[in-house]
Design an enzyme around this catalytic site. Sequence first.
Site, PDB file in Angstrom:
ATOM      1  N   ALA A   3       0.846  -1.202   0.000  1.00 49.38           N
ATOM      2  CA  ALA A   3       0.000   0.000   0.000  1.00 49.38           C
ATOM      3  C   ALA A   3       0.875   1.244   0.000  1.00 49.38           C
ATOM      4  CB  ALA A   3      -0.903  -0.002   1.223  1.00 49.38           C
ATOM      5  N   VAL A   7      11.444   0.189  19.008  1.00 48.23           N
ATOM      6  CA  VAL A   7      12.392   0.743  19.972  1.00 48.23           C
ATOM      7  C   VAL A   7      13.799   0.291  19.634  1.00 48.23           C
ATOM      8  CG1 VAL A   7      13.053   0.921  22.403  1.00 48.23           C
ATOM      9  CG2 VAL A   7      10.646   0.693  21.800  1.00 48.23           C
ATOM     10  N   GLU A  40      15.982  15.303  11.137  1.00 46.57           N
ATOM     11  CA  GLU A  40      15.014  15.635  10.098  1.00 46.57           C
ATOM     12  C   GLU A  40      14.871  17.149   9.970  1.00 46.57           C
ATOM     13  OE1 GLU A  40      11.363  13.329  10.215  1.00 46.57           O
ATOM     14  OE2 GLU A  40      12.389  11.860  11.467  1.00 46.57           O
ATOM     15  N   LYS A  44       9.246   5.666  23.263  1.00 53.70           N
ATOM     16  CA  LYS A  44      10.000   4.427  23.476  1.00 53.70           C
ATOM     17  C   LYS A  44      10.054   4.075  24.966  1.00 53.70           C
ATOM     18  CE  LYS A  44      12.692   5.175  19.283  1.00 53.70           C
ATOM     19  NZ  LYS A  44      13.881   5.895  18.762  1.00 53.70           N
ATOM     20  N   GLY A  95      17.702   3.974  10.968  1.00 53.69           N
ATOM     21  CA  GLY A  95      18.190   3.670   9.624  1.00 53.69           C
ATOM     22  C   GLY A  95      17.282   2.653   8.976  1.00 53.69           C
TER      23      GLY A  95
END
Lengths: 430, 430
Positions: free
Chosen positions: B45, B134, B192, B207, B306
């Site tokens: 999707a 996590v 970011e 987390k 990552g």
Amino acid sequence: MSERPLKVALLGCGVVGSEVARLMTTTGADLAARIGSPVELSGIAVRRPARARNLPVDPELFTTDARELAARPDNDVVIEVIGGIEPARSLILSAMEAGASVVTANKALLAERGAELHAAADKFGVDLYYEAAVAGAIPLLRPLRESIVGDKVERVLGIVNGTTNFILDRMDSTGAGFDEALEEATELGYAEADPTADVEGFDAAAKAAILASLAFHTKVTAADVYREGITRVTASDVASAREMGSVVKLLAICEVDKERESVTARVHPAMIPRSHPLAGVREAYNAVFVESEAAGQLMFYGPGAGGTPTASAVLGDLVAVCRNRVNGGRAPGVSAYADLRVSPMGEARTRYHISLDVDDKAGVLAQVAQIFAQQDVSIQTVRQEGRGDDARLVVSTHAASDAALSGTVEKLRAMPTVRAVASVMRVEGD
Amino acid sequence: MSERPLKVALLGCGVVGSEVARLMTTTGADLAARIGSPVELSGIAVRRPARARNLPVDPELFTTDARELAARPDNDVVIEVIGGIEPARSLILSAMEAGASVVTANKALLAERGAELHAAADKFGVDLYYEAAVAGAIPLLRPLRESIVGDKVERVLGIVNGTTNFILDRMDSTGAGFDEALEEATELGYAEADPTADVEGFDAAAKAAILASLAFHTKVTAADVYREGITRVTASDVASAREMGSVVKLLAICEVDKERESVTARVHPAMIPRSHPLAGVREAYNAVFVESEAAGQLMFYGPGAGGTPTASAVLGDLVAVCRNRVNGGRAPGVSAYADLRVSPMGEARTRYHISLDVDDKAGVLAQVAQIFAQQDVSIQTVRQEGRGDDARLVVSTHAASDAALSGTVEKLRAMPTVRAVASVMRVEGD
């Protein structure tokens, strides 16, 4: 929650076994909540019944008939913490045949007869867990077996024996020789009266076999593992490593060679740089680095031995197999589909650090370099130290086959201008 | 080996999703061997179908109708890597209702709606795995959930956000300020464009909620977690830590208070001694310390983020749930039987390190000490530095309730002889 308590038979009641019995009794309510059913000890097999046991369990539970206890048809789980090959092996097999899942901490048995035990577990549809067999309480086998199973492990590099790490750590921090450090380890209870299994690397080799089998999905036994202990590591080796910004550790190294479809497993002392995370593993702690294609570098660190940490790992396994029991399922078996060749040590790619006491004559370096070239070993660095009787050459090589490297050392020993090979140590970790 | 391939629907095809699709395709044979059955992608999707995708999969698999794909009755497993609360939550619930097991990397959703998702998994008899939520590829949740489940976890202390660790590591090694280090992190792709979720601690708090829930078998949501980010950490705080032989890290700390039957979960910057293993966690790596009653101190270390490491964790989960599928079983659910109270931050026991710029007058130390005594906070050390305008008091406290400590800081700020509270930092790890 299920009403019928799960029945757990405990084989062995030494350091680990008595701690398992104690934890099972004192944390019973917690265990029941986590499993979804109460559990009860149905028997404890001991060698000497008369020995006073300061345990909070019903004395009626003790029996000297381990065979009868292991084979009871109403056992849900049998915990084996006797150690050694026999009778542990027969007891486990008969427990499985009677339908019980098995939790064991027996590294020697797993390393030698792992394939047989896994086959029996498959045949009788029961679980076989052994987290405590490698690196004590550190949850390492379960992650290898389950978490990174979708990934491809390339290398496992670990400190898996606490006794030898304690000794080497002491040699590094105090400058002591092997004998002196061993004596201290014995006094402090880190080494057994007969330290052979630890200091000669047998214990680490058994663990390396288990790690290689799980990491590469193939069969590796203790006999397949190249083994060198630490008894020949000298204060001078350790000092030499220190000068290079390195530290000497007893490493278990398991590698896969994808092109040749083979694996190597080896245990030997090696120099690793102090900046490597394994270099910081002090005293009797264990740590294992796992390098895999997708996950990158992972490290697992913790106490590698001791009754309570080992019992903790056994209890973790007990909860897992009991939950499977309650849910009517069974954990996925261990896959050994790869069937890779185990290469001999000579084929492993290693690097050497070699110190030579040489005659202080012109041309010695050229002669030494010639030997390396003949064996097709590439030299990374050479340092000349001292003069006259103290003249020394310190050579670090590039990676080559271990056979070529050990062949080079043999040739060097035979050179008239080389008075002594003062130190030979493999180099890992950078 | 089973003949019918297991059908896997993939929801989301961003950084992690495309790597999952790639790994599933390129390692198909290995996966099949490890699972005991082939697996096939039945659909992917995506939000924008037109976008060119350099993936080795049949273009027919792409669909923009995530709802239809998630709810297909022949899905064996649905992998959700869209992120965020909705539509991820509804998609997962409809997938479970249709009988599929779910693997997700969605920490925000787990932290906020974990209890609802676990209840749905129980109701529909399917698996719910989320190792990737996590600490990326580090196998941490599975060990917490399964391996040390027979033990009692007392404390979890971890570096669970790679972006902030990279920034703090740079501030420590180069002396840079927060803004400069953030800029570098952004340029290198570690932060970011909008770094809020990382630098304000929201990511770490989610987390921490997941870790506390698993470690203490109770319900903790992100809203229960005390949260302070690193935007107010200054170059001077970092330098001050360095002088003390410490380093500043953003820590997630989950603790249980057995006597009061309560838990605390908090995320904030703290000074830890350089000798602590967490101090050596550099760059964007993650590491989590788990302290438990029987196992002692365990540490798990690896890449925390990552695409490839995260996809590796997703694949590990995929193998586990597929194996359960093949064996007709289901993994043990997550137990949340403890139902402990979550205490507010004020009740947490912490230690503070406080630097005060003060007037260089006789009696200032006595006044300051008086404030600490009034608040019932015990001083461990005081150091006086400088003279005149540079006069400074550096105070380290013993453990006290966070409320008493922050109250003390308020009082200090109000003192006429205190010109400024130059730095306040909690202290952990020794």
